[in-house]
Design a protein around this motif. Structure first.
Motif, short mmCIF file in Angstrom:
data_model
loop_
_atom_site.label_atom_id
_atom_site.label_comp_id
_atom_site.label_asym_id
_atom_site.label_seq_id
_atom_site.Cartn_x
_atom_site.Cartn_y
_atom_site.Cartn_z
N TYR A 122 20.28 6.04 20.49
CA TYR A 122 20.72 5.12 19.43
C TYR A 122 19.87 3.84 19.45
CZ TYR A 122 24.08 1.40 17.85
OH TYR A 122 24.70 0.31 17.29
N GLN A 123 19.77 3.21 20.59
CA GLN A 123 18.90 2.05 20.72
C GLN A 123 17.46 2.55 20.87
OE1 GLN A 123 20.17 -1.25 23.26
NE2 GLN A 123 22.16 -0.30 23.50
N PHE A 124 16.50 1.78 20.34
CA PHE A 124 15.10 2.19 20.52
C PHE A 124 14.20 0.98 20.71
CE2 PHE A 124 13.76 1.41 16.08
CZ PHE A 124 14.96 1.53 15.37
N ALA A 175 19.25 -1.00 12.61
CA ALA A 175 18.07 -1.23 13.46
C ALA A 175 18.48 -1.68 14.87
CB ALA A 175 17.12 -2.25 12.84
N PRO A 176 18.97 -0.76 15.69
CA PRO A 176 19.31 -1.16 17.07
C PRO A 176 18.03 -1.25 17.91
CG PRO A 176 20.44 0.88 16.38
CD PRO A 176 19.32 0.62 15.42
N CYS A 177 17.18 -2.20 17.58
CA CYS A 177 15.82 -2.27 18.13
C CYS A 177 15.40 -3.71 18.35
CB CYS A 177 14.85 -1.62 17.14
SG CYS A 177 13.11 -1.86 17.57
N PRO A 178 15.18 -4.10 19.60
CA PRO A 178 14.79 -5.49 19.89
C PRO A 178 13.29 -5.73 19.94
CG PRO A 178 15.24 -4.36 21.93
CD PRO A 178 15.44 -3.34 20.83
#
Lengths: 425, 425
Positions: A406-408, B341-344
């Motif tokens: 899910y996180q990327f 957008a689970p993206c840092p």
């Protein structure tokens, strides 16, 4: 109470990915063998027990305990298809491609596989080790504990054997386990550009026997591990019959087959892999349904490499969903290499697979652990958390295993444990 | 010899990204102000000098020196569009979407923006801070030193003000600089679902004035920083006239406008942004050429968010190439949020932009530094390595800045320096 070396307890979830009778397939792919509030006991580098945290805390004392409260424990990732050992890089070619350069323009500008071949041929073993080691470090920090590595940037006898020596040297100095694959049939080197069959003669009569002999003396950390034999079966590289020659010759020397098949054009590489009992068939970007069905009816693992499609800015990806739905065994890999996939991250590959190949997070995790272990012939020893298996596991800083996909763009792997040893990565 | 606090020397390259007279545009985007074998001198949290390593080593003594031999030094990334402050996650919705659930099915299953709104409304400020802080840590470790953060998961007076308080509290405790944006017009909350204009009345007559008053008292680390006002101008959310109402009301309270425009449908949000002198217009996935031309003729920065397209498994991306070629100022952002957008990671966004939007690595770096700073109104103080600017910089473990976009799924940022302080991240 029996004492173990290490007890990891109170994990929000342990994803065991257990599958003792072969790779996970079909509906079993959506199941990662999840145990809530769980623990894992480890001794002598092997898993002793996996189960509810209360049960294991009552059953064992431990020399070292880790409280994994609120976190996930899962098997270390197995990356079953890489070209991670090489010299140089191809950052200039990357820029040329964005500017719209054609394949031939890139070749003329010194790019392509031949540029990596030149750099690799020019590098002594020590330099190959030195340049490749930080890439293995990055992979390990991202949770990959076992790494298949192919030769194929040497493309002559000495340079292919140098690559094998570098792979063995890296296995010796690095915590990750390396699994070697002989891929002299990766490309036709310039000195044979008008005579690919002449190069294959050299591969079959000289390089392969030398590699097979070398492997009999080589010591890898994984006991009795195989040397695989691979071929790039693709239009403009090696056709189906040439591929059969290489893989059959490999079999004659005791090397189980793998194959690069259907990356750009379908040449029947998958059915060849099935016919020869290959351990894996890799890429599968354009595999037609009847060959997916043949794969599903076989023990060959299908390996897809979405980072390659991403790297090319492609909107086409292998139909991993259809491969799983057909009942074939599916694994994921990075294909890390300087041209088509400068990417060490299995979690990012999982994220891509869930978005562009419609895998569920559970399917992506099984494809990156237990099925990937079967894709390198080690499903009986690696890739899942079951008593008796090598203790390769991860503590993931998330409350649910699905966060891995899910996180990327972020590394959720907090702790890597290899052969029962807690590593600083 | 004058003494400085910190001298980073012998870098293989320093990419200054200098652009004092406004954002980089057109051909200047392909130039990152590269200085080979270079050094950066820092004192009192500001950059004192940038130039050839030999020159700076001869000109200054330093309390602390760092040998960046073989490495790249570049500005810290500015992420100019985020929703990083929220409670909960949406991992379940992620899985439902892979299974083919429609938007309405996800809403019925408790997903979508309303689920984050509920979790955020239920969270006291301290909990918002606690849940968001690790995400800021991840961003900082990936090289992002300045982070725009939007409200918009509260959608009522108290909850929007709580979000602002959380943003200020995070700015106070975190090394990164946070830049707040008021986005109560992010969605229509359930209690107004049949009366969006009624909600906008509440936003304009009550929430906005309270937010503007709050900001007058708020202390952010960046002196005299603005509170921006943003709106989601999109079919099914707020139309062009509703968006104009919100942004005009913001302007009346001294809040410079930003806008979410053309993510799914073109409603003319870009021309509205240009008309109102917005600091940025963001998303631009379906912006037609005439509006790109209007953007190019303006001071408004266009911000594209390819991680959102990636997250949806989409093969369509904003035409960033056309935006640059038209002469508009382009920036990149993550849009980090729990749904789309689970993206840092700014480097991963750069990698996407180079592959799916045909930006050159230099263009992607300028878009993530100097132009991103202009997109939050801070181009005069942040985003480049020039004397007098805040000393926010990165040491990147690569011999060439292009590796930042060439490699992906790996964090090449080795050292983060914020306001001249070498951080442990």
């Amino acid at each position: 109470m029996p004492q173990v070396d290490l007890l990891i307890h109170s994990a929000a979830q342990v994803a065991t990915c257990a599958s003792p009778d072969g790779p996970r397939r079909g509906a079993a792919m959506a199941d990662v063998g999840l145990i809530p509030n769980a623990a894992v006991a480890v001794s002598d580098g092997e898993i002793v027990a996996v189960g509810p945290s209360d049960d294991l805390l009552a059953a064992y004392t431990a020399r070292q305990t880790i409280d994994a409260g609120g976190k996930v424990v899962c098997p270390g990732f197995v990356d079953p298809h890489t070209h991670v050992v090489y010299a140089g890089d191809r950052v200039g070619e990357f820029e040329l491609r964005i500017k719209g350069a054609t394949y031939m323009e890139i070749m003329r500008a010194g790019g392509g596989i031949v540029s990596t071949m030149k750099a690799t041929r020019a590098a002594p073993v020590e330099r190959l080790v030195q340049e490749s080691r930080p890439r293995l470090d990055a992979m390990l920090a991202l949770g990959t504990t076992t790494i298949e590595v192919k030769t194929g940037y040497g493309l002559d006898t000495d340079s292919e054997l140098n690559m094998l020596s570098a792979i063995a040297a890296l296995d010796a100095v690095h915590p990750a386990d390396l699994v070697p694959t002989f891929l002299a049939a990766h490309a036709v080197p310039p000195e044979f550009k008008n005579d690919p069959d002449g190069y294959l003669d050299l591969v079959i009569t000289e390089i392969l026997p030398r590699a097979a002999d070398w492997h009999k003396q080589a010591a890898f950390k994984i006991q009795n591990s195989k040397l695989f034999c691979d071929v790039f079966c693709e239009a403009g590289v090696f056709d189906r019959e040439q591929s059969r020659r290489v893989l059959s010759a490999g079999l004659a020397h005791g090397l189980p087959p793998k194959i690069h098949a259907d990356e750009f054009q379908n040449l029947g590489g998958v059915s060849l892999a099935v016919e020869l009992g290959a351990v894996s068939a890799d890429h599968l970007d354009v595999t037609p349904p009847e060959e997916v069905a043949a794969l599903a009816a076989s023990d060959t693992v299908g390996v897809v490499l979405p980072a390659v499609n991403f790297n090319l800015g492609s909107t086409h990806f292998a139909d991993a969903r259809a491969i799983v739905d057909a009942g074939a065994a599916l694994a994921l890999a990075t294909d890390i290499n300087p041209g088509s996939a400068p990417c060490p991250s299995m979690p990012l590959v999982m994220a891509m697979a869930c978005r562009y190949q419609r895998l569920l997070p559970a399917e992506a995790l099984n494809a990156s652990t237990i099925n990937a272990a079967y894709a390198v012939g080690l499903g009986d020893r690696l890739g899942s958390l079951e008593p008796g298996k090598q203790a390769d596991l991860l503590i993931v800083d998330a409350p649910d295993y699905r966060h891995l996909a899910y996180q990327f763009g972020v590394n959720l792997v907090q702790t890597v444990i290899k052969r029962g040893r807690v590593l600083t990565v």
